[in-house]
Design an enzyme around this catalytic site. Structure first.
Site, mmCIF file in Angstrom:
data_model
loop_
_atom_site.group_PDB
_atom_site.id
_atom_site.type_symbol
_atom_site.label_atom_id
_atom_site.label_comp_id
_atom_site.label_asym_id
_atom_site.label_seq_id
_atom_site.Cartn_x
_atom_site.Cartn_y
_atom_site.Cartn_z
ATOM 1 N N ARG A 46 39.563 43.405 28.165
ATOM 2 C CA ARG A 46 40.657 43.264 29.117
ATOM 3 C C ARG A 46 41.698 44.352 28.882
ATOM 4 N NH1 ARG A 46 43.000 38.885 27.441
ATOM 5 N NH2 ARG A 46 44.774 39.966 26.546
ATOM 6 N N LYS A 195 38.150 51.648 49.156
ATOM 7 C CA LYS A 195 37.979 52.422 50.370
ATOM 8 C C LYS A 195 37.362 53.791 50.065
ATOM 9 C CE LYS A 195 40.171 48.901 52.277
ATOM 10 N NZ LYS A 195 40.813 48.177 51.184
#
Length: 379
Positions: A46, A195
């Site tokens: 993490r 994207k």
């Protein structure tokens, strides 16, 4: 390194153990330590992961920044940025922006005491009247989603510096290939890496790039403490996608120009929104801060009815009706009912998001096929 070289080499080197040219996918949650605190720079994934480190360094280089941070989604990146603020702080934001940004601002952070002003940023002088002692940040998209409005980054950068405000730019539509906001005074650059950076519609991810060391430390603390980090497989996919970013963006821009010019001449089309047109608002600013004008285009119909827009969308063959953008395939969407449904009708219509507005993400297919698809769908 020049940009296209950075996409392939920045932040990456052959794996020292095998010589693998691609960064390995470190699919591990934890790392063995010789003794407490005696480790090889990694303790828990993490906090740090070698695959993620490679992507973060690559993203920083592409934006001409020092520090890159990756998040589980674009909205997770936005969430981390706004967590730099505290109750009673105020943010001045574009009034034309992604519906998810508007939703997290108004539905998540406003109830926690952060105030947002949504203003027209076409003229920078109009923004200063919203600045007060509680203002801490200016949030900008350019080109905006979905109206493709251009915000003058250099002018906003001067304004933010004058008032000691954090200047944040969502650079998703332009990508660092077309525009590098840090060069114009931005403090924080944010991306939905889902994207164009990923580029293949196969991953969800967000990214942030900054220059300031202290700001990077604060964002890294939030990244680790809140834990909205991407997994190494997703990181690998974005690293792979970025390697072709320059060549993909060249084709997106080429096809976007052809599609925009076709739509502008079509008898069924009322208006086309694309920053490459000389009569597009702030076109001069676009020319000054962008390398090219991109493959994102919106257009409205003369028959301004939702039903008519739906008819067109249903007839497309190559433009797939889907959320998202920036993939190799062409996509079409209806902002009023899809990406911007979270924005009240009266507010979205003020900025031009009408019932007939269609947003295109022009892909890298053969441009002639895309024009033929538009012609038959609009007939």
């Amino acid at each position: 390194m020049k940009f296209a070289t950075k996409t392939i080499h920045a932040g990456q080197k052959p794996d020292p153990s095998t010589g693998a040219i691609m960064p390995p996918i470190y699919q591990t949650s934890t790392y063995v330590q010789a003794a407490p605190g005696d480790h090889k720079g990694y303790e828990y994934s993490r906090t740090q992961n070698p695959t993620r480190d490679a992507l973060q360094a690559n993203l920083a280089a592409l934006e001409n920044g020092k520090h890159g941070l990756c998040f589980a989604s674009g909205l997770a990146a936005i969430d981390a940025i706004i967590k730099l603020l505290k109750p009673e702080d105020e943010v001045i934001s574009s009034n034309d922006l992604y519906g998810g940004s508007y939703r997290i601002f108004t539905k998540i952070f406003e109830p926690l005491g952060i105030k947002f002003h949504f203003v027209d940023m076409e003229k920078v002088d109009d923004i200063e009247s919203f600045i007060n002692e509680n203002t801490k940040m200016i949030w900008v998209e350019t080109p905006t989603n979905p109206m493709m409005n251009i915000v003058d980054l250099k002018a906003i950068g001067h304004l933010a510096k004058k008032h000691d405000l954090l200047f944040t730019v969502d650079n998703t539509f332009a990508t660092p290939y077309l525009q590098q906001p840090l060069n114009f005074g931005a403090d924080i650059v944010m991306h939905s890496a889902t994207k164009y950076l990923g580029g293949h519609s196969d991953v969800i991810m967000g990214a942030v790039v900054v220059n300031d060391n202290e700001l990077a430390d604060k964002l890294a603390f939030i990244q680790n403490s809140c834990g909205a980090v991407p997994g190494p497989q997703d990181v690998f996919l974005v690293l792979r996608g970025i390697k072709t970013l320059a060549v993909r963006m060249d084709r997106h821009c080429h096809n976007g120009t052809i599609v925009a010019e076709f739509l502008k001449q079509h008898e069924a089309v009322e208006k086309v929104y694309w920053p490459g047109f000389h009569d597009h608002p702030n076109h001069a600013a676009a020319r000054a801060q962008m390398k090219d004008f991109g493959g994102m285009i919106s257009f409205s119909l003369k028959d301004n009815r939702q039903e008519k827009a739906f008819e067109v969308l249903k007839k497309f063959k190559f433009f797939a009706l889907a959320e998202s953008l920036g993939g190799v395939e062409s996509l079409a969407g209806h902002p009023a009912t899809m990406t911007h449904a979270a924005i009240p009708k009266d507010q979205r219509e003020k900025v031009g998001v009408t019932d007939s507005l269609i947003r295109l993400s022009v892909g890298i297919e053969d441009a002639e096929d895309l024009v033929d698809d538009l012609r038959q769908a609009l007939s």
